[in-house]
Enzyme design. Sequence first.
Site, short mmCIF file in Angstrom:
data_model
loop_
_atom_site.label_atom_id
_atom_site.label_comp_id
_atom_site.label_asym_id
_atom_site.label_seq_id
_atom_site.Cartn_x
_atom_site.Cartn_y
_atom_site.Cartn_z
N GLN A 11 7.26 -15.48 12.04
CA GLN A 11 6.92 -14.35 12.92
C GLN A 11 5.44 -14.34 13.33
O GLN A 11 4.98 -13.42 13.99
CB GLN A 11 7.33 -13.02 12.30
CG GLN A 11 6.56 -12.60 11.06
CD GLN A 11 7.18 -11.37 10.40
OE1 GLN A 11 8.20 -11.45 9.74
NE2 GLN A 11 6.56 -10.21 10.57
N HIS A 55 0.85 -1.19 0.00
CA HIS A 55 0.00 0.00 0.00
C HIS A 55 0.89 1.24 0.00
O HIS A 55 2.13 1.13 -0.09
CB HIS A 55 -0.97 -0.02 1.19
CG HIS A 55 -0.31 -0.30 2.51
ND1 HIS A 55 0.66 0.52 3.06
CD2 HIS A 55 -0.45 -1.33 3.40
CE1 HIS A 55 1.05 0.03 4.22
NE2 HIS A 55 0.41 -1.11 4.44
N ARG A 110 -3.68 -4.97 7.47
CA ARG A 110 -4.74 -5.56 8.30
C ARG A 110 -5.99 -4.68 8.37
O ARG A 110 -7.03 -5.15 8.85
CB ARG A 110 -4.20 -5.85 9.71
CG ARG A 110 -3.15 -6.96 9.71
CD ARG A 110 -2.72 -7.39 11.08
NE ARG A 110 -1.94 -8.62 11.04
CZ ARG A 110 -0.60 -8.69 11.14
NH1 ARG A 110 0.12 -7.59 11.30
NH2 ARG A 110 0.02 -9.86 11.09
N GLN A 143 9.64 -2.99 16.12
CA GLN A 143 10.42 -3.76 15.15
C GLN A 143 11.68 -2.99 14.76
O GLN A 143 12.78 -3.56 14.66
CB GLN A 143 9.56 -4.04 13.91
CG GLN A 143 10.32 -4.60 12.73
CD GLN A 143 9.39 -5.07 11.62
OE1 GLN A 143 8.81 -6.14 11.71
NE2 GLN A 143 9.25 -4.28 10.56
N LEU A 178 -1.86 3.38 7.85
CA LEU A 178 -2.04 2.36 6.82
C LEU A 178 -1.49 1.03 7.31
O LEU A 178 -0.43 0.97 7.93
CB LEU A 178 -1.31 2.75 5.54
CG LEU A 178 -1.81 3.97 4.78
CD1 LEU A 178 -1.20 4.01 3.38
CD2 LEU A 178 -3.32 3.99 4.65
N HIS A 206 4.09 1.24 2.11
CA HIS A 206 5.25 0.56 1.53
C HIS A 206 5.85 1.41 0.41
O HIS A 206 7.07 1.51 0.27
CB HIS A 206 4.84 -0.79 0.93
CG HIS A 206 4.27 -1.75 1.92
ND1 HIS A 206 2.94 -2.09 1.93
CD2 HIS A 206 4.85 -2.45 2.93
CE1 HIS A 206 2.72 -2.98 2.90
NE2 HIS A 206 3.86 -3.21 3.52
O1 PAF Z 1 7.39 -5.26 8.65
C1 PAF Z 1 7.18 -6.29 7.97
O2 PAF Z 1 6.42 -6.28 6.99
C2 PAF Z 1 7.87 -7.59 8.38
O3 PAF Z 1 7.94 -7.72 9.75
C3 PAF Z 1 9.25 -7.75 7.74
C4 PAF Z 1 10.23 -6.70 8.22
C5 PAF Z 1 9.14 -7.67 6.23
C6 PAF Z 1 9.84 -9.12 8.10
O4 PAF Z 1 9.03 -10.15 7.65
#
Ligand code: PAF
Length: 281
Positions: free
Chosen positions: A61, A34, A187, A153, A184, A37
């Site tokens: 994950q 989206h 989900r 993260q 955004l 990104h």
């Molecule tokens: O942020 C994300 O979309 C994910 O956690 C990542 C960094 C691509 C790892 O799978």
Amino acid sequence: MIVIHDPKVLQQTALELRAQGKKIALVPTMGNLHAGHASLMDIARPLADVLIVSVFVNPTQFGPNEDYDKYPRTLEADKQVCEAHGVNIVFAPANESIYFPDASTFVNEHACSQGLCGRSRPIHFRGVCTVVNLLFNLAQPNVAVFGQKDAQQVAVLKRMVRDLHIPVEMVVGPIVRESDGLALSSRNQYLTARERAAAPQINAELQALADLAKTESDSKVLAKHFMDALGQDAVFEPEYIEIVNNSTMLPADKIEAGNTLVAVAVRMTESRTRLIDNIVL
Ligand code: PAF
């Protein structure tokens, strides 16, 4: 733009590019791309000669009861977004080509990953660190771009890069929001109409908290204010609000401008979608 599915082919290509002196930028994603990104791609594009976007829904994950199976997979549309944003290589591997059936090596970060989302998602950051390490080994980036939306993260991965002396520059792009303030996220499409209408309140209450923090520096008072406000609508089930140091993710009793992060996770009660958001005070 080329699409590579085979990890070995990506690694060989990346090593050759680096040997030619080319600078590589990587934007790791789980696809269903989206505007958030796309903004990371736009940040990464001028930083390197070659821009690689990985599209991989990383199984390690996701916890056992999470949304791995239903996570949207939209590679054809994702390729179009990548093409429009100047991406040179899309890396879209199959699950089996990334993880060996008897893979037994994982990367664990033990400080920044403990609180916030780490509490309810105990294996999440282990999966993130492992796959990002793996993607760094395959794509050989000089620079990698991540979104501030996933603030924890970012902190965990920056710590991993520091601790393991990984030669990758970490760049962070700001949160991209809908016009009504909702951050955004792939989900968001799970939300019911009622939840979608209410969801911008999460950001509105974070903004209200930031205003209040100009005159009130006690974290507990600020957190209670947020919980009380959101608790008035039954569609929200706040999971946590934490006021933490932006780099360590450890609780901050007092606000330190620029270094204090307010991070929230809210479960929406109709669809059970879990939304996260944050603000730096
Ligand atoms: O942020 C994300 O979309 C994910 O956690 C990542 C960094 C691509 C790892 O799978």
